[in-house]
Design a protein around this motif. Structure first.
Motif: not given
Length: 314
Positions: A263-272
Motif C-alpha cells: 500500500m505504501k508504494k501505491q500511495m506514494g505513486y499517487a502522491d508523486s
C-alpha cells in the motif's frame, strides 16, 4: 545540432504527382496550427539549384555549392564564399552566385528573376515550373503559415531531386523543426528503380523544445489522473476494471496500479504523480457494492457508489 533524435515521417511513394507536395505542405500547416506554433515554410527545388550551377558555369560543383549555401544562416555569406573558393569555384562563378543567394522580393518576383536568368537551363526551368505549380495549388487553400521561396535552402542530403522544404519556428531561436522533399531515385539504391517518392519529417525533439519554451502544451495534456484504483489482488482487480470502464466512459481520467504492491508504494505513486483521489475496493467495498474514495489533498475518505463517484466529477 541534435546528434540523436526522434522524427515522425509522412511519405508518399510511387507517384510523380506534385499534388503530393501540396498535401504535405498542407499537413505541415495543419500540424503547427494545432500546436499553436507560428512557423515559416521555406521552399526550394533541387532542379533550380542545378540550373543555377549551370548558369554560373560550374555544373560539376552542384554538391559543393548546395552544401556551402545551406550553411548561410549558420556561418554567414563571407564564410560561405570562402568555402566555395576552397571547393575550386572561380571568382567569376562566386560573383555570379551572389545575387541569387541574396535574392529578395515576393515569391512571384523571385520566380520571374529566376526564369529570366535561367532561361538557357532546361533543368532550371523545370524546377521553376514545379515550384509555380505547388504555389498555385496552395493559393487556393488558406495556409496559416508563411510560405517563402528560399534559394539558399539546399538540404545537405543529396538524394533530393525536386521540391525541398524546411520549417522554421518564428518565436524561438532553433534550427529546422521539419524538413523534406522529393527523392525520385532513392529506391534505386536498394535495387528498386523507377519508384518516385516525396516525404517530410517532423523533428519531434525540436518541436518538444519549442512547445516547452513557448509553454504551448494544452492544459488538459498536463492534467494528471483523477482517480487511481489501489490494486489489492486478482479478485479486487476484476471489480476495479469494471469501475474503470464506467469512469473512463464518463470522461474521468482513471487508472489502476498495475501490480498488487504494498500500500505504501501505491500511495506514494499517487502522491508523486498528483492523483486527486485514490479509490479503495477491498472485500467490504465489494460486499457493499461501493468504493472508498480518499481525497489526496485533504486526506478525507468516504464510501460512494460508482454513480456517486461519477456525479462527483460532473
Amino acid at each position: 545540432r541534435y546528434r540523436e533524435f526522434y522524427q515522425c515521417d509522412a511519405d508518399v511513394v510511387g507517384s510523380d504527382s506534385l499534388l503530393n507536395e501540396v498535401e504535405l505542405i498542407q499537413m505541415i500547416d495543419e500540424v503547427f496550427a494545432r500546436f499553436g506554433i507560428r512557423v515559416a515554410i521555406k521552399l526550394n527545388n533541387r532542379k533550380i539549384l542545378s540550373g543555377i550551377a549551370e548558369w554560373i558555369g560550374a555544373p560539376d560543383k552542384i554538391v559543393d555549392i548546395t552544401v556551402a549555401i545551406d550553411k548561410l544562416d549558420k556561418i554567414g555569406l563571407d564564410k560561405v564564399n570562402d568555402e566555395l573558393r576552397e571547393k575550386g569555384l572561380s571568382e567569376d562563378a562566386i560573383a555570379r552566385l551572389q545575387p541569387v543567394i541574396l535574392l529578395q522580393g515576393s515569391n512571384e518576383e523571385k520566380l520571374q528573376v529566376l526564369r529570366r536568368e535561367l532561361s538557357a537551363s532546361e533543368v532550371g526551368l523545370k524546377g521553376i515550373d514545379e515550384l509555380e505549380y505547388i504555389l498555385r495549388k496552395l493559393s487556393a487553400s488558406s495556409l496559416r503559415a508563411s510560405l517563402e521561396i528560399d534559394l539558399t535552402l539546399a538540404r545537405g542530403l543529396n538524394y533530393y531531386t525536386g521540391a525541398i522544404l524546411e520549417v522554421k519556428a518564428l518565436d524561438v531561436q532553433i534550427g529546422s523543426i521539419t524538413g523534406g522533399g522529393r527523392y525520385d531515385n532513392l529506391t534505386g539504391v536498394f535495387g528498386l528503380t523507377g519508384v518516385s517518392g516525396v516525404g517530410i519529417s517532423f523533428g519531434a525533439d525540436r518541436i518538444f523544445d519549442v512547445l516547452n519554451q513557448l509553454n504551448l502544451y494544452p492544459k488538459e495534456s498536463m492534467e494528471s489522473t483523477q482517480v487511481l484504483f489501489v490494486n489489492f489482488g486478482e479478485r479486487e482487480c476484476e471489480v476495479c476494471l469494471s469501475h474503470l470502464a464506467r469512469l473512463r466512459a464518463a470522461g474521468i481520467r482513471a487508472e489502476i496500479y498495475p501490480e498488487a504492491a504494498k500500500m505504501k508504494k501505491q500511495m506514494g505513486y499517487a502522491d508523486s504523480t498528483g492523483v486527486e483521489y485514490v479509490a479503495l475496493v477491498g472485500e467490504n467495498e465489494i460486499a457493499a457494492e461501493k468504493i472508498t474514495l480518499k481525497n489526496m489533498t485533504t486526506g478525507e475518505q468516504s464510501l460512494f457508489t460508482i454513480d456517486e463517484v461519477i456525479a462527483l466529477f460532473a
